[in-house]
Write a protein that holds these residues in place. Structure first.
Motif, PDB file in Angstrom:
ATOM      1  N   UNK A  79      54.522  21.726   6.519  1.00 26.89           N
ATOM      2  CA  UNK A  79      54.835  20.823   5.405  1.00 26.89           C
ATOM      3  C   UNK A  79      53.928  21.206   4.237  1.00 26.89           C
ATOM      4  N   UNK A  86      50.209  21.109   5.765  1.00 28.38           N
ATOM      5  CA  UNK A  86      49.814  20.801   7.135  1.00 28.38           C
ATOM      6  C   UNK A  86      50.853  21.378   8.077  1.00 28.38           C
ATOM      7  N   UNK A  88      52.100  21.214  12.085  1.00 24.58           N
ATOM      8  CA  UNK A  88      52.081  20.616  13.420  1.00 24.58           C
ATOM      9  C   UNK A  88      52.556  21.668  14.400  1.00 24.58           C
ATOM     10  N   UNK A  90      52.403  22.937  18.921  1.00 24.64           N
ATOM     11  CA  UNK A  90      51.922  22.730  20.285  1.00 24.64           C
ATOM     12  C   UNK A  90      51.270  24.020  20.762  1.00 24.64           C
ATOM     13  N   UNK A 107      48.390  19.253  21.393  1.00 19.35           N
ATOM     14  CA  UNK A 107      49.135  19.022  20.156  1.00 19.35           C
ATOM     15  C   UNK A 107      48.151  19.144  18.997  1.00 19.35           C
ATOM     16  N   UNK A 109      47.267  19.360  14.685  1.00 19.12           N
ATOM     17  CA  UNK A 109      47.542  19.204  13.256  1.00 19.12           C
ATOM     18  C   UNK A 109      46.540  20.103  12.532  1.00 19.12           C
ATOM     19  N   UNK A 111      45.428  21.577   8.796  1.00 16.22           N
ATOM     20  CA  UNK A 111      45.572  21.312   7.359  1.00 16.22           C
ATOM     21  C   UNK A 111      44.986  22.448   6.550  1.00 16.22           C
ATOM     22  N   UNK A 125      42.867  19.300  14.023  1.00 15.99           N
ATOM     23  CA  UNK A 125      42.823  18.185  14.985  1.00 15.99           C
ATOM     24  C   UNK A 125      43.685  18.574  16.186  1.00 15.99           C
ATOM     25  N   UNK A 129      48.188  16.715  25.313  1.00 16.65           N
ATOM     26  CA  UNK A 129      49.490  16.055  25.453  1.00 16.65           C
ATOM     27  C   UNK A 129      49.618  15.637  26.916  1.00 16.65           C
TER      28      UNK A 129
ATOM     29  N   UNK B  38      59.410  15.500   5.282  1.00 15.80           N
ATOM     30  CA  UNK B  38      59.211  15.315   6.719  1.00 15.80           C
ATOM     31  C   UNK B  38      58.180  14.227   7.039  1.00 15.80           C
ATOM     32  N   UNK B  40      56.007  12.960  10.428  1.00 15.45           N
ATOM     33  CA  UNK B  40      55.566  13.414  11.753  1.00 15.45           C
ATOM     34  C   UNK B  40      54.550  12.420  12.320  1.00 15.45           C
ATOM     35  N   UNK B  42      51.971  11.734  15.980  1.00 15.56           N
ATOM     36  CA  UNK B  42      51.485  11.993  17.336  1.00 15.56           C
ATOM     37  C   UNK B  42      50.677  10.780  17.791  1.00 15.56           C
ATOM     38  N   UNK B  47      53.825  13.579  22.892  1.00 18.37           N
ATOM     39  CA  UNK B  47      54.207  14.774  22.110  1.00 18.37           C
ATOM     40  C   UNK B  47      54.577  14.368  20.676  1.00 18.37           C
ATOM     41  N   UNK B  48      54.753  15.363  19.837  1.00 18.68           N
ATOM     42  CA  UNK B  48      55.099  15.128  18.424  1.00 18.68           C
ATOM     43  C   UNK B  48      56.421  14.371  18.288  1.00 18.68           C
ATOM     44  N   UNK B  50      59.310  13.466  15.409  1.00 21.30           N
ATOM     45  CA  UNK B  50      59.773  13.879  14.083  1.00 21.30           C
ATOM     46  C   UNK B  50      60.851  12.939  13.564  1.00 21.30           C
ATOM     47  N   UNK B 111      47.772  11.318   7.156  1.00 21.57           N
ATOM     48  CA  UNK B 111      48.111  12.114   5.971  1.00 21.57           C
ATOM     49  C   UNK B 111      49.037  11.327   5.057  1.00 21.57           C
ATOM     50  N   UNK B 123      52.177  11.384   7.993  1.00 19.87           N
ATOM     51  CA  UNK B 123      51.792  12.033   9.254  1.00 19.87           C
ATOM     52  C   UNK B 123      50.624  11.243   9.854  1.00 19.87           C
ATOM     53  N   UNK B 125      48.177  11.274  13.396  1.00 15.91           N
ATOM     54  CA  UNK B 125      47.808  11.949  14.654  1.00 15.91           C
ATOM     55  C   UNK B 125      46.613  11.190  15.242  1.00 15.91           C
TER      56      UNK B 125
END
Lengths: 130, 130
Positions: A79, A86, A88, A90, A107, A109, A111, A125, A129, B38, B40, B42, B47-48, B50, B111, B123, B125
């Motif tokens: 994004x 940022x 995202x 896995x 998982x 993040x 930036x 970060x 998971x 977007x 997002x 967590x 898991x993420x 969306x 975020x 976002x 997390x």
């Protein structure tokens, strides 16, 4: 610069981060991170680490204690918002710990800040998971 | 707008997020999140997730299953980069689960994107601190 070129730059910076991590190369890791503060980092299960100096110390400690670590990065979502971005993703990690192969899923993040056309990591970060 | 005013706006948006969470008020939570993708999210150990729709569904599920939840937010660090901002903070959570008081510590990266002068969450997390 086109939107696609922006995306490519951010994704390349994200890949460079994992390449540095996988190769346990502290100089490569140093090159990935922004030279401007604020720099923040949360390793899985760790509290927040602040300042570039302390974040780099944490990578040195992690690299000193690691032997073999391999990353398969999946679900990457970039994004971009001006000079910030940022990602995202896995981290599917295969690691050798005490002679045993361990697989973990983190998982992340990540930036990035854009400085003179290049993207540098400013915040990481990572968390397990379930 | 001064740097201080920027900081205040981001910190207010971060507080509004936790106020919505604590009050288990889905309308207030809906107002906190950016209406543009977007989006997002967590949640700790998840898991993420969306898209705005799925993230709001996740909050509905969390709110439906929660009874009493209280937040003490500490170590708040705002970083602003143009129309993007990220806030690092520790969520010290007191929760009643199955009639017992449980305390957990979550490290969060939130975020925000600025739209017409207001900051909206794009976002989240959150992850357990060991």
């Amino acid at each position: 610069m086109s939107e696609l070129e922006n995306d490519v730059g951010v994704l390349e910076a994200n890949s460079a981060f994992y390449k540095a991590f996988e190769s346990l190369d502290i100089e490569a890791m140093n090159a990935v991170w922004d030279h401007q503060e604020p720099i923040l980092c949360v390793h899985p299960g760790w509290p927040l680490i602040q300042t570039r100096e302390r974040v780099m110390e944490s990578w040195s400690r992690i690299f000193d204690n690691a032997t073999l670590i391999q990353f398969a990065i999946t679900g990457t979502k970039p994004v971009i918002e001006g000079d910030a971005a940022w990602v995202s993703c896995t981290e599917n990690i295969t690691q050798v710990l005490d002679g045993r192969v361990v697989e973990v899923k983190i998982q992340a993040t990540n930036l990035f800040r854009r400085q003179l056309g290049n993207w540098y990591l400013a915040h990481h970060h990572g968390s397990p998971v379930g």
